[in-house]
Structure formats: structure tokens, C-alpha cells
Write a protein that holds these residues in place. Structure first.
Motif, PDB file in Angstrom:
ATOM      1  N   THR A   1      -2.832  -8.062   1.758  1.00 25.09           N
ATOM      2  CA  THR A   1      -3.618  -7.847   0.547  1.00 25.09           C
ATOM      3  C   THR A   1      -3.112  -6.612  -0.191  1.00 25.09           C
ATOM      4  O   THR A   1      -2.920  -5.550   0.404  1.00 25.09           O
ATOM      5  N   GLY A   2      -2.873  -6.770  -1.495  1.00 22.69           N
ATOM      6  CA  GLY A   2      -2.390  -5.663  -2.310  1.00 22.69           C
ATOM      7  C   GLY A   2      -0.885  -5.532  -2.354  1.00 22.69           C
ATOM      8  O   GLY A   2      -0.358  -4.759  -3.152  1.00 22.69           O
TER       9      GLY A   2
ATOM     10  N   GLU B   1       0.413 -10.164  -6.794  1.00 25.52           N
ATOM     11  CA  GLU B   1      -0.277  -9.301  -5.842  1.00 25.52           C
ATOM     12  C   GLU B   1      -0.963 -10.161  -4.794  1.00 25.52           C
ATOM     13  O   GLU B   1      -1.675 -11.111  -5.122  1.00 25.52           O
TER      14      GLU B   1
ATOM     15  N   ARG C   1      -3.633 -11.272  -1.979  1.00 26.59           N
ATOM     16  CA  ARG C   1      -5.078 -11.081  -1.866  1.00 26.59           C
ATOM     17  C   ARG C   1      -5.597 -11.927  -0.709  1.00 26.59           C
ATOM     18  O   ARG C   1      -4.962 -12.876  -0.269  1.00 26.59           O
TER      19      ARG C   1
END
Length: 251
Positions: A216-217, A207, A209
Motif C-alpha cells: 500500500t502506497g 499507487e 492500495r
């Protein structure tokens, strides 16, 4: 030679070297007159703190309760007193929750030493010295290595553990030059480990970040034979009964 034969030879050599080194240390201690006791120690436990007490006011104030086990499996406790006690009990790997450590395909920085095969590919989470050492070891043995770090800038991650800026930059450049892939600004979100099929790869979902190379995500999948979490270590003090010695811990 088959890869597993080469790996078994490496493991066997490391075990022999470690055993020889330990024996040499014992011989040196014996040579200089240091008493060597193999067992478990803690500061005087409630049910043993009065054991072996005497009325000598000059007796050393600090007491350790030592438990030793003989070849028959019998445990004996004794008390050792000293004016000064040095705590040098080493450390154990920090194991974050959510990582399914199994000692077969998912390892920490201790259990990786029991690895029974040479992986073709391995993912390593961590940006410290231990993570980097294992990354270079496996890469030099021919494995594809992916280093997963949470910081967007690998050099900054190394500087956080005390390395000089220029040394950090040189070390990162050496990793990349050696063929180690660095997934920066990423963390492991989940694992998909095939059951009863060591030939099938582990699927690791990463994931993004901190707004790194990927949003992000955002998610990406990584397929590897093995995974190592080398994200720090913690002191082996849990069973020392430190409060009996008046020692307060800050964490």
C-alpha cells in the motif's frame, strides 16, 4: 494502410451508422404518430410556469417548459402538459477531480468517441461494463491495454455491479486470455503529460492500495499513449428543475 487511415475509416463508419440509426428512429416515430421535438426541457421554470396557462380544471397537471432553437439561432419556449411524464434523459460520465481531461489524450467514456487516432497503448481506469467494453475494443484493434482497478480481486469488482460470480470469473479470464493487463489494487496518483508532443508517452504514476500485489502506497510508472477514465456515469437531470415536480434526489 497506415494505422491512422484505418482508424479514420472506423470512426467514419461509426458516425455514419449512428446517423443512420437516429434517422431511422425518427422515421419510426413519425410513422406511428409520435410527435418528435428536438430541444431542451425542464419542469416549469419560475419565469415560465404561468405561460400558456388556462382556466381549464381538466388540464393535465404536469408541465414541461421546452426550449427549441431554429436554424437562424432563435430560441423559442413553449409549455407542454401531460398527465404522466417519463424521465429518460440518459447519463453523462462521472469525472473525478484530479484527472486532467483534455479530449486529446485524457478521455472520459463520452469524449473517447472523438479520439482522432489509434493509440498504440492505452490505460483504462474502471471495472464496470463500459471499461471492459473499451478494453476489449482497443485490444482487438491491436493496442496494448492496461486495465486499472482498485479492488484486489477483479472478479469481486464485477460482482459489485451485479454480475454473477461465475460470469465475473469467466469474463476476467477472457480479458487476461485476450492479452489485457490488469493492474489490481491500484489507483492513479498523478499524470505527466508531454506538452506539444503527441509522440511522447503519457507517464502515469500508479499507487498501490489495500495491500495488493504491491505494498500500500508503493508507486509504479506506466507509459501509454492515451488514458480513459470509465468510472461510472451520472444521470442527466441537473437542468430538469426536478424540485418543481416534487422529485427529491437521494444524492
Amino acid at each position: 494502410l497506415r494505422e491512422d487511415s484505418c482508424w479514420n475509416e472506423i470512426v467514419s463508419s461509426c458516425i455514419d451508422l449512428a446517423g443512420s440509426s437516429a434517422s431511422d428512429v425518427r422515421r419510426q416515430l413519425n410513422f406511428v404518430g409520435v410527435t418528435y421535438i428536438e430541444g431542451f426541457a425542464s419542469f416549469a421554470l419560475p419565469d415560465t410556469e404561468d405561460e400558456d396557462e388556462d382556466d381549464d380544471d381538466d388540464a393535465p397537471p404536469n408541465a414541461l417548459c421546452i426550449a427549441t432553437t431554429n436554424k437562424e439561432g432563435e430560441t423559442k419556449t413553449s409549455t407542454l402538459r401531460a398527465n404522466k411524464i417519463l424521465i429518460a434523459t440518459g447519463s453523462s460520465p462521472f469525472r473525478p477531480t484530479g484527472i486532467p481531461f483534455d479530449g486529446k489524450r485524457i478521455f472520459d467514456s463520452d469524449s473517447i468517441n472523438t479520439l482522432s487516432y489509434l493509440p498504440r497503448s492505452i490505460a483504462i481506469t474502471g471495472s464496470g461494463i463500459i471499461a471492459i467494453e473499451f478494453a476489449k475494443i482497443f485490444r482487438n484493434l491491436g493496442a496494448e491495454v492496461t486495465l486499472i482497478i482498485r479492488d484486489n480481486v477483479p472478479r469481486n469488482a464485477l460482482m459489485k455491479i451485479g454480475l454473477d460470480k461465475d460470469i465475473s470469473a469467466t469474463l476476467v479470464a477472457d480479458l487476461v486470455r485476450g492479452g489485457i493487463k490488469i493492474e489490481r489494487g491500484a489507483q492513479v496518483a498523478s499524470f505527466d503529460i508531454p506538452q506539444n508532443n503527441m509522440a511522447a508517452p503519457i507517464k502515469i504514476t500508479l499507487e498501490g492500495r489495500n495491500g495488493s500485489d504491491r505494498p500500500t502506497g508503493s508507486k509504479m510508472e506506466l507509459k501509454v499513449d492515451s488514458y480513459l477514465a470509465a468510472v461510472g456515469r451520472q444521470p442527466n437531470t441537473q437542468k430538469l428543475n426536478l424540485e418543481k415536480a416534487g422529485i427529491e434526489l437521494d444524492e
